[in-house]
Scaffold this motif. Structure first.
Motif, PDB file in Angstrom:
ATOM      1  N   PRO A   1       0.860  -1.180   0.000  1.00 42.46           N
ATOM      2  CA  PRO A   1       0.000   0.000   0.000  1.00 42.46           C
ATOM      3  C   PRO A   1       0.894   1.227   0.000  1.00 42.46           C
ATOM      4  CG  PRO A   1       0.064  -1.014   2.171  1.00 42.46           C
ATOM      5  CD  PRO A   1       0.839  -1.905   1.254  1.00 42.46           C
ATOM      6  N   ALA A  15      -4.145   0.142   6.294  1.00 40.55           N
ATOM      7  CA  ALA A  15      -4.233  -0.533   4.991  1.00 40.55           C
ATOM      8  C   ALA A  15      -4.760  -1.953   5.164  1.00 40.55           C
ATOM      9  CB  ALA A  15      -2.859  -0.553   4.331  1.00 40.55           C
ATOM     10  N   SER A  68      -8.568  -1.870   6.247  1.00 41.23           N
ATOM     11  CA  SER A  68      -9.509  -1.451   5.202  1.00 41.23           C
ATOM     12  C   SER A  68      -9.599  -2.500   4.105  1.00 41.23           C
ATOM     13  CB  SER A  68      -9.046  -0.126   4.596  1.00 41.23           C
ATOM     14  OG  SER A  68      -7.846  -0.359   3.863  1.00 41.23           O
ATOM     15  N   ARG A  97      -7.275  -3.087   1.975  1.00 38.87           N
ATOM     16  CA  ARG A  97      -6.429  -2.744   0.834  1.00 38.87           C
ATOM     17  C   ARG A  97      -5.264  -3.716   0.727  1.00 38.87           C
ATOM     18  NH1 ARG A  97      -3.587   2.286   0.844  1.00 38.87           N
ATOM     19  NH2 ARG A  97      -4.285   2.752   2.944  1.00 38.87           N
ATOM     20  N   PHE A  98      -4.873  -4.280   1.871  1.00 34.26           N
ATOM     21  CA  PHE A  98      -3.813  -5.284   1.850  1.00 34.26           C
ATOM     22  C   PHE A  98      -4.382  -6.547   2.460  1.00 34.26           C
ATOM     23  CE2 PHE A  98       0.034  -5.184  -0.055  1.00 34.26           C
ATOM     24  CZ  PHE A  98       1.051  -5.816   0.650  1.00 34.26           C
ATOM     25  N   HIS A 146     -16.182  -3.293  10.058  1.00 34.95           N
ATOM     26  CA  HIS A 146     -16.083  -3.179   8.604  1.00 34.95           C
ATOM     27  C   HIS A 146     -16.985  -4.165   7.892  1.00 34.95           C
ATOM     28  CE1 HIS A 146     -12.695  -0.372   8.468  1.00 34.95           C
ATOM     29  NE2 HIS A 146     -12.504  -0.863   9.689  1.00 34.95           N
TER      30      HIS A 146
END
Ligand SMILES: Cc1ncc(COP(=O)(O)O)c(C=O)c1O
Length: 474
Positions: A3, A26, A29, A31-32, A90
Motif C-alpha cells: 500500500p 491498509a 480497510s 487494501r492489503f 467493517h
C-alpha cells in the motif's frame, strides 16, 4: 504491490508510528489482503529512505498485535486471521452503507472522465503522437548541470515555504521572455508560476466561474480547457472557428469568460487574424468579460512573422495570458505561467497558495538560469528548424500519397497538423494497415467533423513520417 506508505518528517509523530499506523489502516480497510506478502524491512526502509531499525520496530509492533505474521521464515505476511473485534465494524452492512454514502462523489468528482492517454494506439501500430516535443533533442545533460549547480549552492531557506506566485528571478525572466518573444506587456509581479497550463486553466475556472455561468469555448477546441470549465459548472457556448479564428457570434449576452488559442487554434491550426483579435478585445471590454489567451506553442511558426499576442495588443484589456514550458522544453517539467491583469494578481496568488502552496523551487531556479543564459531561446531556434522540416515532410508525404483527396488545415505552425480526407473508408483503411489515427471528434462540443484527424509531427523523424503516411495509403 505494497500500500502507498509515505512518511512526513515534519510531523511530530515519530516515523516508526507513521509506518505502523499506515500499515494497520491498509490492512483493516482490506487494501492489503490477509495472506499477502509484505515487503521486507530492508526494501521498505530503502523505499522510504529511513533507517531499517525504524521499520523493524514498526513491523515488530504489527506482529505483536496480530496484523503481520513472520513465523514461517520465508517472509512476512498479513495474518490470515486478524483481530476480530477490529474487523467486525467493517463487515457490518449498516456501516458499509454509510461508507458508500461517504464516498459519494461531488458534482465535480462525478463530472471527471479518464481521458489520459486515451489517444494512443494498440502496441505495434504506427502512430503520429500529437503534442509531444522530441525529448531526444532536449539538452538534458545541461539541464542536470543547472539543477546540480542550484542544489550545491542552495541555502536551507530556499527549501522553506515561499511566495505562492513563484520564484522572483524566474518571474523576472518570464516577463522579459514573453516581452521579447510574444510582445506581451507586463511587469514581473503579474507573472504567476503554475504547474503547467492545465493548472492555469484550473485557477481561472476557480476564480472566474460560478456554476451556471456562461463560458465561450472554441468549437472544435482544446478538451483540456473544456473539461475544466465544465467541471466547475460553466455552461459552455460553442464558438465556431473560421479562417480568422474563433467567431464572436457564438458568445452570448451573459458570456463571462472566453477561452481561445489565437496563435495556433487547437486543433485546426488557424491563426486568429489581427481584425478578429481586435474585435474580441473590443467585445471583452464592452461586455465586462474576460478572455483567456492560451499561447501554448506560439514559439513554433514556420513561415511569416508571428502575430503579436492578444494581451500585447491592449495591455489594459481583461486578458489572462497563459504560457507553458511543456512544448518548448518537456511536459514533465510541469511549469507554466499566467500573466494576470493587475486586478487579478492577488487572487491568482491566493488561489495558487490554497491549491498547492507553490511550484517546487529547484526546477524554478534552474529554469530561471536556463532562460537567463540564453539556452531556452537557442533550443527553441533549433527545434523550430527541426520541426519545420518535419512538418514539411509530413505535408508533402500526405500530398504525394493522397493528392487532391487530402486537405491540410491551418497555418504552418505548431506541432501537429489537422487533416481532412475525402476517402470515406479512411478509418477502415488505417485499421487494416495498422495505423492509429487520432480523430478530432473529442474536440467538438456537438456534431464532429467526419474524416478529420490530428497528425503530430514533432516527435517523429522525417523518415518515420514518410513511412507512416505510406503505410496509411497502402
Ligand atoms: C491547447 C493546449 N494548451 C495547453 C497545453 C499544454 O498543457 P500543459 O502546460 O498543462 O502541459 C496543451 C497540450 O497539449 C494544449 O494542446
Amino acid at each position: 504491490m505494497p500500500p502507498a506508505i509515505a512518511v512526513d518528517r515534519r510531523l511530530s509523530r515519530p516515523v516508526r508510528s507513521q509506518i505502523y499506523e499506515q500499515w494497520r489502516a491498509a490492512i483493516l480497510s482490506g487494501r492489503f489482503a490477509p495472506g499477502k506478502a509484505v515487503p521486507s524491512t530492508r526494501e521498505l526502509a530503502t523505499t522510504l529512505g529511513v533507517a531499517r531499525s525504524t521499520v523493524v520496530d514498526a513491523y515488530g509492533q504489527l506482529i505483536a498485535e496480530g496484523y503481520l505474521d513472520a513465523s514461517h521464515g520465508s517472509g512476512t505476511f498479513v495474518c490470515r486471521k486478524l483481530p476480530d473485534d477490529l474487523l467486525s465494524p467493517h463487515r457490518a452492512p449498516a456501516s458499509a452503507r454509510r461508507d458508500d454514502a461517504a464516498m459519494r462523489l461531488s458534482r465535480y468528482g462525478s463530472s471527471l472522465i479518464d481521458d489520459h492517454r486515451r489517444n494512443s494506439g494498440a502496441p505495434g501500430t504506427i502512430e503520429f503522437p500529437a503534442g509531444s516535443p522530441d525529448l531526444s533533442r532536449f539538452p538534458f545533460a545541461l539541464w542536470r548541470r543547472l539543477l546540480a549547480r542550484r542544489l550545491r549552492r542552495a541555502r536551507p531557506a530556499v527549501f522553506d515555504y515561499a511566495e505562492a506566485a513563484g520564484y522572483g528571478p524566474l518571474r523576472e525572466q518570464i516577463s522579459a521572455y514573453v516581452a521579447r518573444i510574444r510582445a506581451v506587456r507586463c511587469t514581473p509581479d503579474q507573472v504567476i508560476v503554475v504547474n503547467g497550463s492545465q493548472q492555469a486553466l484550473d485557477l481561472c475556472a476557480r476564480l472566474l466561474v460560478e456554476p451556471g455561468d456562461e463560458a465561450g469555448i472554441e468549437n472544435p477546441g482544446y478538451h483540456g480547457a473544456r473539461r475544466v470549465l465544465a467541471a466547475h459548472g460553466a455552461r459552455l457556448r460553442p464558438l465556431t472557428v473560421d479562417g480568422d479564428g474563433a467567431m464572436i457570434g457564438g458568445a452570448g449576452r451573459n458570456t463571462r469568460l472566453v477561452y481561445t488559442t489565437p496563435s495556433h487554434q487547437f486543433p485546426t491550426g488557424v491563426s486568429m487574424s489581427l481584425g478578429r483579435r481586435l474585435e474580441w478585445l473590443a467585445w471583452a471590454r464592452s461586455r465586462g468579460a474576460a478572455l483567456i489567451e492560451d499561447d501554448y506553442c506560439s514559439e513554433y511558426r514556420y513561415s511569416g512573422p508571428p502575430l503579436p499576442s492578444l494581451q500585447g495588443l491592449d495591455p489594459g484589456a481583461p486578458v489572462i495570458y497563459i504560457g507553458t514550458f511543456s512544448k518548448v522544453m518537456f511536459p514533465g517539467l510541469r511549469i507554466g505561467y499566467v500573466i494576470a491583469p493587475p486586478a487579478l494578481v492577488d487572487a491568482f496568488g491566493r488561489a495558487k497558495w490554497l491549491t498547492d502552496r507553490q511550484t517546487p523551487w529547484l526546477e524554478q531556479a534552474a529554469l530561471a538560469d536556463f532562460i537567463a543564459d540564453g539556452y531556452l531561446e537557442r533550443h527553441v531556434r533549433r527545434m523550430l528548424r527541426l520541426y519545420g522540416s518535419r512538418r514539411e515532410a509530413l505535408v508533402s508525404s500526405l500530398h504525394e500519397h493522397f493528392g487532391r483527396n487530402v486537405h491540410v488545415l491551418g497555418d504552418a505552425a505548431g506541432m501537429h497538423v489537422t487533416v481532412q480526407f475525402d476517402d470515406e473508408r479512411i478509418a477502415q483503411r488505417a485499421a487494416r494497415n495498422r495505423v492509429h489515427l487520432v480523430t478530432t471528434a473529442y474536440c467538438y462540443l456537438d456534431r464532429a467533423a467526419s474524416r478529420e484527424f490530428i497528425f503530430g509531427f514533432s516527435a517523429m523523424t522525417e523518415r518515420a513520417l514518410h513511412e507512416g503516411v505510406k503505410a496509411l495509403a497502402r
